[in-house]
Each structure stands twice: as C-alpha cells, then as structure tokens.
Design an enzyme around this catalytic site. Structure first.
Site, PDB file in Angstrom:
ATOM      1  N   ASP A 101       0.854  -1.184   0.000  1.00 28.64           N
ATOM      2  CA  ASP A 101       0.000   0.000   0.000  1.00 28.64           C
ATOM      3  C   ASP A 101       0.892   1.237   0.000  1.00 28.64           C
ATOM      4  O   ASP A 101       1.901   1.286   0.703  1.00 28.64           O
ATOM      5  CB  ASP A 101      -0.904   0.002   1.245  1.00 28.64           C
TER       6      ASP A 101
ATOM      7  N   GLU B  84      -1.519  -1.259  -5.817  1.00 31.14           N
ATOM      8  CA  GLU B  84      -2.643  -0.511  -6.363  1.00 31.14           C
ATOM      9  C   GLU B  84      -2.191   0.213  -7.619  1.00 31.14           C
ATOM     10  O   GLU B  84      -1.092   0.761  -7.662  1.00 31.14           O
ATOM     11  CB  GLU B  84      -3.104   0.539  -5.350  1.00 31.14           C
TER      12      GLU B  84
ATOM     13  N   CYS C 207     -13.330  -9.435   7.871  1.00 29.17           N
ATOM     14  CA  CYS C 207     -14.653  -9.972   7.560  1.00 29.17           C
ATOM     15  C   CYS C 207     -15.238  -9.421   6.263  1.00 29.17           C
ATOM     16  O   CYS C 207     -16.300  -9.851   5.820  1.00 29.17           O
ATOM     17  CB  CYS C 207     -15.616  -9.686   8.709  1.00 29.17           C
TER      18      CYS C 207
ATOM     19  N   CYS D  71     -13.429  -2.546  13.410  1.00 29.25           N
ATOM     20  CA  CYS D  71     -14.501  -2.966  12.519  1.00 29.25           C
ATOM     21  C   CYS D  71     -15.800  -3.103  13.326  1.00 29.25           C
ATOM     22  O   CYS D  71     -15.831  -3.807  14.327  1.00 29.25           O
ATOM     23  CB  CYS D  71     -14.140  -4.284  11.858  1.00 29.25           C
TER      24      CYS D  71
ATOM     25  N   CYS E 220     -16.908  -7.185  12.908  1.00 30.97           N
ATOM     26  CA  CYS E 220     -16.189  -8.299  13.547  1.00 30.97           C
ATOM     27  C   CYS E 220     -15.302  -7.829  14.692  1.00 30.97           C
ATOM     28  O   CYS E 220     -14.628  -8.625  15.327  1.00 30.97           O
ATOM     29  CB  CYS E 220     -15.373  -9.077  12.519  1.00 30.97           C
TER      30      CYS E 220
ATOM     31  N   ASP F 135      -3.306   1.463   7.007  1.00 34.57           N
ATOM     32  CA  ASP F 135      -2.470   1.095   5.862  1.00 34.57           C
ATOM     33  C   ASP F 135      -2.174  -0.399   5.796  1.00 34.57           C
ATOM     34  O   ASP F 135      -2.135  -0.989   4.720  1.00 34.57           O
ATOM     35  CB  ASP F 135      -1.165   1.898   5.889  1.00 34.57           C
TER      36      ASP F 135
END
Ligand SMILES: [Zn+2]
Length: 242
Positions: free
Chosen positions: A38, A132, A188, A206, A209, A216
């Site tokens: 990333d 990316e 998840c 999250c 989850c 990052d």
C-alpha cells in the site's frame, strides 16, 4: 556484451557514461511468499506483513538543503537584475546555479538507489507482488497530497517493480484503483462508507467483527488478497487457452 555507450553531462558538470548491455538475467527461485503493498502517506510503503517502510530521512534533509540553496539562487538573480547584469555574466549566480544542480542530482541519485534496493528486495523475497494501480497524475493535482506523493516517487517505484518482476520471473499484479482497499475490513469484508473513514483516521475498529485495523496495513492485506485472486484468475485463464 556492450551494444552501445552514451556519454551525458549533468547540469552540475559531471560526466556519465551509460552502457547498453545485453545480458541474460536468471529468474530468481520461487519462495512461496506473497506480498501486498500500500502506498503510505506518512510512510513510503506499508506491506501486508505489517512492515512499514519510511521515507528515507536523508531525502528530507537534502530537500531542506535544496530549498535553502534555491532561495540563495533567487536572491542572486534579483541582485543581477537590479544591477542590470545578464545572468550569464553574473559569476555569483552561475556558481550558485551549479550548487543547486549538485544538490538536486544528489537527491535524484539517493532516491533512485533507495527505490532500486527496495524494489529488488520485494521481488527477491516474494512470488506475487500486489500493488494498487494509482493514477498518480490525478492525485498530484490534489495539493494536500501532492508533496507526499511526488516525493515518494511512487510511479518510478512501480515501474521498477514491473520490469524487475519480468526479469526475475515473478508476478506483479495491479489492483484497480477504485477497489476500496482502505475501507474494507480485511477480517470480515465489512465495507465502511467514505464518511466513516476520513483521511486522518489512521486506525479503526470494525463495527462488524470488532477487529482493530491499522489503516495502511489493513489496506495492504486487502491488496494482497485481491491480487492473489486476480493472479489465480489469470493463471486459470491462461491454462484454459492452452
Ligand atoms: Zn471486520
């Protein structure tokens, strides 16, 4: 075998000879390790194995030096103009111009060296490398990010990864830049909205989850998983054709 040689002179007056050499590159052995990368903002890159690679400190030091020398150059230009002298006749200006060029060359060389070592190590230590496919030009227009991105030389880095992967028999997979690598929970698959993850949020829990995600590192894990999916699809597709 040397095919040709080109001599060039840098603005600071150094001479370089570039040799075009034909050589056979032996592919590196496969090591059953894959990695997602990333593009960091505070770090240069962040990897799916939780490694954060910082922008080298010497670069920012040299950049400060460059800014200082450029300021002096601008002053000398102004002095010459006030005295109605041509810049080509102003010895102080010309001396300073070479000084600026030297610092600039050092920055370019140091940065290239850093990017070469980093890209080679990633290619050597992994089989599939997922990144990316960022539209850097589009991002540089955004002034807030501009410095970080142009400094970090992302596009030079991806070019290096690209040809080194080809040389050494590894696979570089580029992920669509619209893929929500930051907003997806790598645990998840829960997807945050844009409003839920503004740029300044560096880590989040999250809601689905409860996994705690470093922004990052989480993104690079998603990039790796997506990259492996694409790599498998491509391999299956290729075998299907054969
Ligand atoms: Zn989750």
């Amino acid at each position: 075998m040397i095919k040709s040689a080109t001599i060039s002179r840098t603005p600071s007056g150094k001479y370089y000879v570039s040799l075009l050499v034909e050589t056979v590159v032996e592919p590196l052995s496969k090591i059953r390790s894959n990695i997602g990368i990333d593009l960091g903002l505070t770090d240069f890159i962040v990897l799916s194995d939780s490694t954060k690679v910082a922008n080298p400190k010497f670069l920012s030091k040299l950049q400060h030096k460059l800014a200082r020398e450029q300021k002096i150059l601008a002053k000398r230009r102004a002095v010459a103009k006030a005295d109605q002298r041509k810049l080509s006749d102003s010895r102080n200006y010309q001396k300073q111009k070479i000084k600026v060029a030297k610092v600039y060359e050092r920055i370019t060389n140091c940065r290239k060296d850093f990017l070469h070592k980093l890209s080679f190590n990633l290619i050597k230590n992994h089989d599939v490398i997922a990144i990316e496919d960022l539209n850097v030009k589009g991002m540089v227009k955004n002034k807030k990010l501009a410095k970080a991105i142009s400094d970090s030389s992302w596009s030079t880095f991806t070019t290096m990864l690209n040809y080194k992967a080809e040389w050494y028999g590894k696979k570089l997979v580029k992920i669509d830049r619209w893929y929500p690598s930051s907003k997806t929970c790598s645990g998840c698959g829960h997807l945050l909205t844009k409003a839920e993850l503004p740029l300044q949020v560096r880590s989040w829990n999250c809601p689905s989850c409860l996994q705690s995600n470093d922004r990052d590192i989480n993104a690079s894990i998603n990039i790796l998983n997506e990259g492996l999916k694409l790599a498998t699809l491509k391999t299956v597709g290729a075998t299907g054709l054969a």
